[in-house]
Design a protein around this motif. Structure first.
Motif, short mmCIF file in Angstrom:
data_model
loop_
_atom_site.label_atom_id
_atom_site.label_comp_id
_atom_site.label_asym_id
_atom_site.label_seq_id
_atom_site.Cartn_x
_atom_site.Cartn_y
_atom_site.Cartn_z
N ARG B 38 0.82 -1.20 0.00
CA ARG B 38 0.00 0.00 0.00
C ARG B 38 0.87 1.26 0.00
NH1 ARG B 38 -5.40 0.82 1.19
NH2 ARG B 38 -5.59 -1.23 0.28
N PHE B 39 1.98 1.21 0.76
CA PHE B 39 2.81 2.42 0.86
C PHE B 39 3.99 2.40 -0.12
CE2 PHE B 39 0.78 2.18 5.05
CZ PHE B 39 0.11 3.39 5.01
N GLY B 40 4.03 1.40 -1.00
CA GLY B 40 5.07 1.39 -2.04
C GLY B 40 6.48 1.12 -1.53
N ILE B 41 6.59 0.48 -0.35
CA ILE B 41 7.93 0.22 0.20
C ILE B 41 8.64 -0.87 -0.60
CG2 ILE B 41 9.20 -0.53 2.25
CD1 ILE B 41 6.99 0.76 3.91
N ILE B 42 7.85 -1.86 -1.08
CA ILE B 42 8.46 -2.97 -1.82
C ILE B 42 9.13 -2.47 -3.09
CG2 ILE B 42 7.86 -4.99 -3.21
CD1 ILE B 42 6.09 -5.90 -1.01
N ASP B 43 8.49 -1.51 -3.77
CA ASP B 43 9.09 -0.96 -4.99
C ASP B 43 10.41 -0.30 -4.69
OD1 ASP B 43 6.96 -1.82 -6.46
OD2 ASP B 43 5.80 -0.01 -6.07
N LYS B 44 10.47 0.42 -3.55
CA LYS B 44 11.73 1.10 -3.20
C LYS B 44 12.83 0.08 -2.94
CE LYS B 44 9.66 5.21 -1.21
NZ LYS B 44 9.14 5.75 0.06
N ILE B 45 12.50 -1.00 -2.20
CA ILE B 45 13.51 -2.02 -1.91
C ILE B 45 13.99 -2.65 -3.21
CG2 ILE B 45 13.94 -4.24 -0.79
CD1 ILE B 45 11.92 -3.43 1.34
N SER B 46 13.07 -2.98 -4.10
CA SER B 46 13.48 -3.69 -5.32
C SER B 46 14.33 -2.79 -6.21
CB SER B 46 12.28 -4.22 -6.11
OG SER B 46 11.08 -3.91 -5.54
N LEU B 47 14.14 -1.47 -6.14
CA LEU B 47 15.00 -0.58 -6.93
C LEU B 47 16.44 -0.66 -6.46
CD1 LEU B 47 12.95 2.68 -7.51
CD2 LEU B 47 13.94 1.14 -9.21
N LYS B 48 16.62 -0.75 -5.14
CA LYS B 48 17.98 -0.74 -4.60
C LYS B 48 18.72 -2.04 -4.89
CE LYS B 48 17.61 2.67 -0.97
NZ LYS B 48 17.25 2.90 0.43
N THR B 49 18.01 -3.13 -5.06
CA THR B 49 18.67 -4.42 -5.23
C THR B 49 18.73 -4.84 -6.69
OG1 THR B 49 16.57 -5.46 -4.82
CG2 THR B 49 18.06 -5.27 -2.95
N GLU B 50 18.62 -3.84 -7.59
CA GLU B 50 18.57 -4.15 -9.02
C GLU B 50 19.80 -4.91 -9.50
OE1 GLU B 50 16.97 -1.52 -12.80
OE2 GLU B 50 17.54 -0.59 -10.93
N LYS B 51 20.97 -4.55 -8.95
CA LYS B 51 22.21 -5.16 -9.40
C LYS B 51 22.22 -6.66 -9.14
CE LYS B 51 25.53 -1.40 -9.37
NZ LYS B 51 26.54 -0.70 -8.58
N ILE B 52 21.75 -7.05 -7.95
CA ILE B 52 21.77 -8.46 -7.59
C ILE B 52 20.83 -9.26 -8.48
CG2 ILE B 52 21.44 -10.09 -5.69
CD1 ILE B 52 21.78 -7.64 -3.82
N THR B 53 19.64 -8.74 -8.72
CA THR B 53 18.70 -9.48 -9.55
C THR B 53 19.16 -9.50 -11.01
OG1 THR B 53 17.38 -7.47 -9.62
CG2 THR B 53 16.65 -9.21 -8.15
N LYS B 54 19.90 -8.47 -11.42
CA LYS B 54 20.40 -8.44 -12.78
C LYS B 54 21.41 -9.57 -13.01
CE LYS B 54 20.27 -4.17 -15.34
NZ LYS B 54 20.81 -2.80 -15.35
#
Lengths: 136, 155
Positions: B38-54
Motif C-alpha cells: 500500500r505504501f510502495g515500500i516494496i518498490d523502493k527495496i526492489s529498486l535498490k537491489t537491481e544489481k543483484i537481480t540483474k
C-alpha cells in the motif's frame, strides 16, 4: 483497517493451500520414520561418503536430513562422534540439501518440478562436500 | 497395536503443529506485505537491489522473493514467495532460478544459529551455502540464456 483484513485473509488462503501439500508430505516422512526405512536406503549413500571424505556411517544422518528436516539430520550427526572437519563437511551438506520432501513440495505450488530442485540441491551438496574435503 | 496408535497420534500432532507454526509466521507477514504494498515500500527495496537481480537475470520484482526466502526460509517465506510469483507472472525458468537459489541458501539466520549448538565451523557452512546458492542459480540461468541466444542465431 481494510489493508489489515485483506492481508489477514490472504494469509488464511495461503495457509489452506499450503496445508493441502504439507500434510501428505509430513505423512510420508512419518511413515518412513516409523518403518525405519532409513537404515536400508541409507546404505545406497555409503559410496558417496568416501567421495566427500566421511566415514560410511555418516550416510544415515545425511539421508535423515534429506528425508525429514535439518533437526533430524543434525540429531543423527551428534550420535556419530565425528571430528571438527567432518562435522563441518557433513553440516554443510545437510544444510544445503535437507527437507527434500517437505520443503521441496512448496515447489509444486509454484508449478515447477519438485524433482529438479531436489536433485540440484543434492548435487550441489555433494560438490561442495568434495570441495571442502580438498580445502579444509 | 499400541505402536500404530502412537504413530497415528504423533502424526496428527505433527501435522497440526506444523500448520499452526506456519500460521503464526505467514499471517503476520502477509499483513505486513499488504501494508508495504500500500505504501510502495516494496518498490523502493526492489529498486535498490537491481544489481543483484540483474546478475541472475531476474526481473527486479523478484528481489523481494529472494530476500524472503534467504532470510525467512522456504516454509515461513512461502507466503511471500508464492504470492509474488503469482502476482508478477514470472517465466518458468525464472521461477526455477529463484527456487534453486532459495532452496540451497535459506533461513540463514535461524539455521546457522542451530549449527553453533551442534558443532562445526558456522562461518564456513554459511559462506559455502551462500556462494553455492548464488553460483548454481547463476549457472542455471546461464543455460537458458545460452539456449535463448542459440535459438536467435538459428533463426
Amino acid at each position: 483497517m481494510n489493508v489489515f483484513f485483506s492481508g489477514f485473509f490472504n494469509g488464511i488462503k495461503m495457509m489452506i493451500s499450503l496445508s493441502k501439500i504439507l500434510v501428505p508430505a509430513i505423512l510420508i516422512v512419518k511413515i518412513l520414520e516409523y518403518t525405519s526405512a532409513y537404515n536400508y536406503v541409507s546404505k545406497l549413500f555409503v559410496p558417496l561418503c568416501d567421495v566427500v571424505g566421511l566415514p560410511g556411517t555418516a550416510a544415515i544422518p545425511f539421508f535423515m536430513g534429506i528425508v525429514s528436516n535439518i533437526y533430524g539430520g543434525l540429531g543423527g550427526m551428534l550420535a556419530l562422534n565425528l571430528d571438527y572437519k567432518e562435522m563441518t563437511i557433513l553440516g554443510t551438506m545437510i544444510a544445503i540439501s535437507h527437507g527434500g520432501i517437505i520443503e521441496n513440495s512448496i515447489a509444486l505450488k509454484a508449478d515447477i518440478s519438485m524433482g529438479l530442485i531436489f536433485f540440484v540441491r543434492l548435487i550441489v551438496a555433494i560438490l561442495s562436500g568434495m570441495i571442502l574435503k580438498l580445502v579444509l | 497395536m499400541e505402536n500404530i496408535y502412537f504413530f497415528i497420534c504423533s502424526t496428527i500432532k505433527d501435522c497440526i503443529l506444523q500448520v499452526l507454526q506456519l500460521a503464526i509466521v505467514i499471517i503476520p507477514i502477509s499483513i505486513l506485505v499488504e501494508i508495504f504494498n500500500r505504501f510502495g515500500i516494496i518498490d523502493k527495496i526492489s529498486l535498490k537491489t537491481e544489481k543483484i537481480t540483474k546478475l541472475l537475470s531476474l526481473p527486479k520484482e523478484a528481489a523481494i522473493t529472494c530476500f524472503a526466502g534467504i532470510f525467512l526460509g522456504i516454509l515461513s517465506g512461502s507466503g511471500i514467495i508464492l504470492g509474488t510469483i503469482k502476482e508478477k507472472g514470472l517465466e518458468k525458468h525464472e521461477v526455477e532460478t529463484i527456487f534453486i537459489l532459495v532452496g540451497i541458501c535459506h533461513s540463514i539466520i535461524e539455521e546457522n544459529i542451530i549449527f553453533i549448538g551442534f558443532g562445526g565451523n558456522v562461518l564456513i557452512i554459511a559462506l559455502v551455502r551462500f556462494f553455492a546458492g548464488v553460483l548454481s542459480a547463476y549457472v542455471w540461468q546461464l543455460i537458458f540464456i545460452k539456449n535463448h541466444s542459440l535459438l536467435l542465431v538459428k533463426k
